[in-house]
Scaffold this active site. Structure first.
Site, PDB file in Angstrom:
ATOM      1  N   HIS A 117      22.140  52.944 -42.293  1.00 46.40           N
ATOM      2  CA  HIS A 117      23.388  53.696 -42.132  1.00 46.40           C
ATOM      3  C   HIS A 117      24.537  52.999 -42.855  1.00 46.40           C
ATOM      4  O   HIS A 117      25.298  53.642 -43.604  1.00 46.40           O
ATOM      5  CB  HIS A 117      23.721  53.830 -40.647  1.00 46.40           C
ATOM      6  N   GLU A 118      24.676  51.695 -42.630  1.00 46.01           N
ATOM      7  CA  GLU A 118      25.763  50.966 -43.287  1.00 46.01           C
ATOM      8  C   GLU A 118      25.570  50.928 -44.802  1.00 46.01           C
ATOM      9  O   GLU A 118      26.541  50.984 -45.558  1.00 46.01           O
ATOM     10  CB  GLU A 118      25.858  49.543 -42.728  1.00 46.01           C
ATOM     11  N   HIS A 121      27.033  53.894 -46.409  1.00 40.08           N
ATOM     12  CA  HIS A 121      28.456  53.826 -46.743  1.00 40.08           C
ATOM     13  C   HIS A 121      28.668  53.178 -48.118  1.00 40.08           C
ATOM     14  O   HIS A 121      29.544  53.594 -48.887  1.00 40.08           O
ATOM     15  CB  HIS A 121      29.218  53.030 -45.688  1.00 40.08           C
TER      16      HIS A 121
END
Length: 251
Positions: A117-118, A121
């Protein structure tokens, strides 16, 4: 990954003929508070559950982050450990992806989901994902607005209760609207990062098919916290607008 939100003020004043708007705001605020408690419970319990389930492929969170960055052709982002629990985040200014202790060296389904998920980004930043660019560009204004908005609203309402001068309160509401906008634009940023994460985990084979639902549950639980924060901010803004405009009309 940030799981907090802006806390609403619960003081009470008259709201005059804008009672309908006030009631809508209060109902939305109650729903946001309930969702906030539920989402925090869900995040903690789901992360705890799947942090005990090791992935069969044996990758750590740091492994997944670095390999996904490599697969995306990103070579200028560092992956570093950071202390704390669920303190994971991507810093677009320093081009650094920071993973918390329970994620960085863990091989759990939860760790891989959060790491991916990170990394999502970082990929958004690399491809120029518009909502992320907007959120990053307005962050300085949000930091400024969040500090001044509530004091100005409260001071303005107090002053307005003795006069018809509600300009200060309206200025505070305008500043708080910037905070609300930030919370709203955060939603597509987070949802998109989670979608990228799950797609990458499946496409590059970091998880077996039967392991994917576990990682998805962790990210879905986290997404609820952002929804709750956005709802609470919007409800708080509507509530204060009802108070300010209602009192101004009554006088």
């Amino acid at each position: 990954m940030y799981y907090g939100g802006y806390y609403p003020y619960y003081g009470g004043y008259g709201y005059g003929s804008f009672s309908g708007l006030y009631m809508v705001a209060m109902l939305l605020l109650v729903a946001a508070i309930i969702l906030s408690f539920y989402s925090q419970y869900k995040v903690n319990s789901t992360f705890k559950k799947y942090s005990k389930v090791a992935s069969r492929r044996g990758y750590t969170g740091a492994d997944v982050a670095r390999q996904l960055l490599y697969n995306a052709g990103i070579t200028d982002v560092a992956v570093e450990p950071i202390r704390g629990n669920l303190t994971d985040h991507y810093d677009p200014k320093s081009k650094t992806l920071r993973l918390s202790d329970p994620v960085y060296s863990s091989r759990s389904l939860a760790a891989l989901g959060v790491a991916a998920h990170e990394t999502g980004h970082a990929i958004q930043d690399n491809v120029g994902y518009v909502p992320l660019k907007i959120r990053t560009s307005i962050f300085p204004a949000v930091s400024f607005s969040s500090k001044l908005a509530m004091p100005l609203i409260i001071l303005g309402i107090i002053i307005g209760s003795f006069s018809r001068f509600y300009t200060i309160a309206l200025l505070g509401a305008l500043l708080y609207a910037v905070v609300v906008f930030f919370q709203l634009v955060t939603l597509p940023v987070e949802f998109n990062a989670s979608a990228r994460a799950m797609q990458n985990l499946k496409d590059y084979g970091y998880l077996d098919p039967d392991e994917v639902p576990g990682a998805r549950k962790v990210l879905s639980a986290a997404a609820l916290t952002y929804v709750a924060a956005a709802m609470a901010s919007l409800a708080t803004l509507l509530r204060f607008l009802a108070i300010i405009l209602g009192n101004n009309r009554r006088r």
